[in-house]
Write a protein that holds these residues in place. Sequence first.
Motif, PDB file in Angstrom:
ATOM      1  N   ARG A  91      24.492 -87.230 -26.393  1.00 61.46           N
ATOM      2  CA  ARG A  91      24.198 -88.487 -26.944  1.00 61.46           C
ATOM      3  C   ARG A  91      23.594 -88.974 -27.751  1.00 61.46           C
ATOM      4  O   ARG A  91      23.487 -89.988 -28.979  1.00 61.46           O
ATOM      5  CB  ARG A  91      23.187 -89.138 -25.743  1.00 61.46           C
ATOM      6  N   GLY A 109      22.682 -98.539 -23.733  1.00 57.00           N
ATOM      7  CA  GLY A 109      24.397 -99.394 -24.265  1.00 57.00           C
ATOM      8  C   GLY A 109      23.994-101.229 -24.523  1.00 57.00           C
ATOM      9  O   GLY A 109      23.208-101.724 -23.771  1.00 57.00           O
ATOM     10  N   LEU A 160      29.947 -95.235 -30.364  1.00 55.86           N
ATOM     11  CA  LEU A 160      31.037 -95.171 -29.017  1.00 55.86           C
ATOM     12  C   LEU A 160      30.862 -96.194 -28.288  1.00 55.86           C
ATOM     13  O   LEU A 160      30.393 -97.105 -28.551  1.00 55.86           O
ATOM     14  CB  LEU A 160      30.308 -93.605 -28.406  1.00 55.86           C
ATOM     15  N   PHE A 210      26.034 -90.242 -31.390  1.00 50.79           N
ATOM     16  CA  PHE A 210      25.962 -91.741 -31.311  1.00 50.79           C
ATOM     17  C   PHE A 210      24.754 -92.015 -31.161  1.00 50.79           C
ATOM     18  O   PHE A 210      23.766 -92.166 -31.267  1.00 50.79           O
ATOM     19  CB  PHE A 210      27.034 -91.922 -29.887  1.00 50.79           C
ATOM     20  N   ILE A 244      26.304 -97.650 -28.799  1.00 49.63           N
ATOM     21  CA  ILE A 244      27.192 -97.323 -27.787  1.00 49.63           C
ATOM     22  C   ILE A 244      27.841 -99.119 -27.479  1.00 49.63           C
ATOM     23  O   ILE A 244      26.825 -99.752 -27.307  1.00 49.63           O
ATOM     24  CB  ILE A 244      26.584 -96.721 -26.458  1.00 49.63           C
ATOM     25  N   VAL A 291      32.959 -97.749 -25.351  1.00 46.64           N
ATOM     26  CA  VAL A 291      32.943 -98.146 -24.318  1.00 46.64           C
ATOM     27  C   VAL A 291      34.411 -99.219 -23.564  1.00 46.64           C
ATOM     28  O   VAL A 291      34.180-100.373 -23.708  1.00 46.64           O
ATOM     29  CB  VAL A 291      32.147 -97.819 -23.643  1.00 46.64           C
ATOM     30  N   GLU A 346      22.357-101.372 -28.096  1.00 49.14           N
ATOM     31  CA  GLU A 346      23.131-100.037 -28.324  1.00 49.14           C
ATOM     32  C   GLU A 346      22.152 -98.706 -28.715  1.00 49.14           C
ATOM     33  O   GLU A 346      23.550 -98.129 -28.780  1.00 49.14           O
ATOM     34  CB  GLU A 346      24.095-101.191 -29.802  1.00 49.14           C
ATOM     35  N   THR A 352      23.755 -93.427 -19.289  1.00 47.83           N
ATOM     36  CA  THR A 352      25.048 -94.074 -19.776  1.00 47.83           C
ATOM     37  C   THR A 352      26.129 -93.193 -20.258  1.00 47.83           C
ATOM     38  O   THR A 352      26.376 -92.643 -19.611  1.00 47.83           O
ATOM     39  CB  THR A 352      24.897 -95.064 -20.847  1.00 47.83           C
ATOM     40  N   PHE A 353      25.402 -93.003 -21.001  1.00 49.96           N
ATOM     41  CA  PHE A 353      26.747 -91.258 -21.861  1.00 49.96           C
ATOM     42  C   PHE A 353      26.840 -90.038 -20.864  1.00 49.96           C
ATOM     43  O   PHE A 353      27.905 -90.142 -20.595  1.00 49.96           O
ATOM     44  CB  PHE A 353      25.694 -90.580 -22.826  1.00 49.96           C
TER      45      PHE A 353
END
Length: 243
Positions: free
Chosen positions: A75, A113, A6, A78, A81, A8, A109, A56-57
Amino acid sequence: MSNHILFVFEGEKTEKQITDNLTKYFVNESTNIQCAYCADIYQLHTKISNDEDLDTFVLLKQRPHNQEILNDFDRDDFAEIYMFFDYDGHAKDADNRKIIELLDFFNEETESGKLYLSYPMVEALKHIPINTDFKELKVPAFDDIKYKKQVNDESNSTFQNFHSLTKEKWIMLIEFHLKKMNFIIQNEYSIPTSFKAQNEIFAKQLENYIEKDSTVAVLSSFPIFLFDYYGYQFIKKLLDENI
């Protein structure tokens, strides 16, 4: 956990143009999903400050413009992130302490993230002036300098259009920005041989630029992400083959 990644972004347009092009040549072994936060990094700080257990997601999925993109994902879909934001020191809520806290929070990550910063903004990627040594290139940190216009006025036309960046042009940009990162941290304009953390880069930006003369050294996050993702040996081979 799947091999989805993902990405962002702070904004919906420019960063997507860059990543659409970048993933034609790199990071194409995974399924890449892209979404935008559509607010600056300092507003993101407000969110995490109000919720120590921030997911975060979930935060991203709640943003109206992401609901369709992320509707069919959880979530666990992934593996990683990656977040790309601007330093943007002239934003109304700009605060270097907030940047430090964000880099500490978004540092893995596979968990909340990993955050990457561009100085001063995403357009730094193509800010390769014709008549200025990129190694020394810096801009005011806190003033609204109309940076996008400055980049368009000063930059080499070779890199102006994100849509048309070839692999060869990407390799040139990777070399420019990795050498610049190493110069910021170690005062050596050369390809780094080891990983450099985002909080280490920011600490040197603070020490050598922001707190010294209220500037930031122009630096893009995307080549640094590629270095972190692939490692020194891959990048060295890439650069050697492009000579």
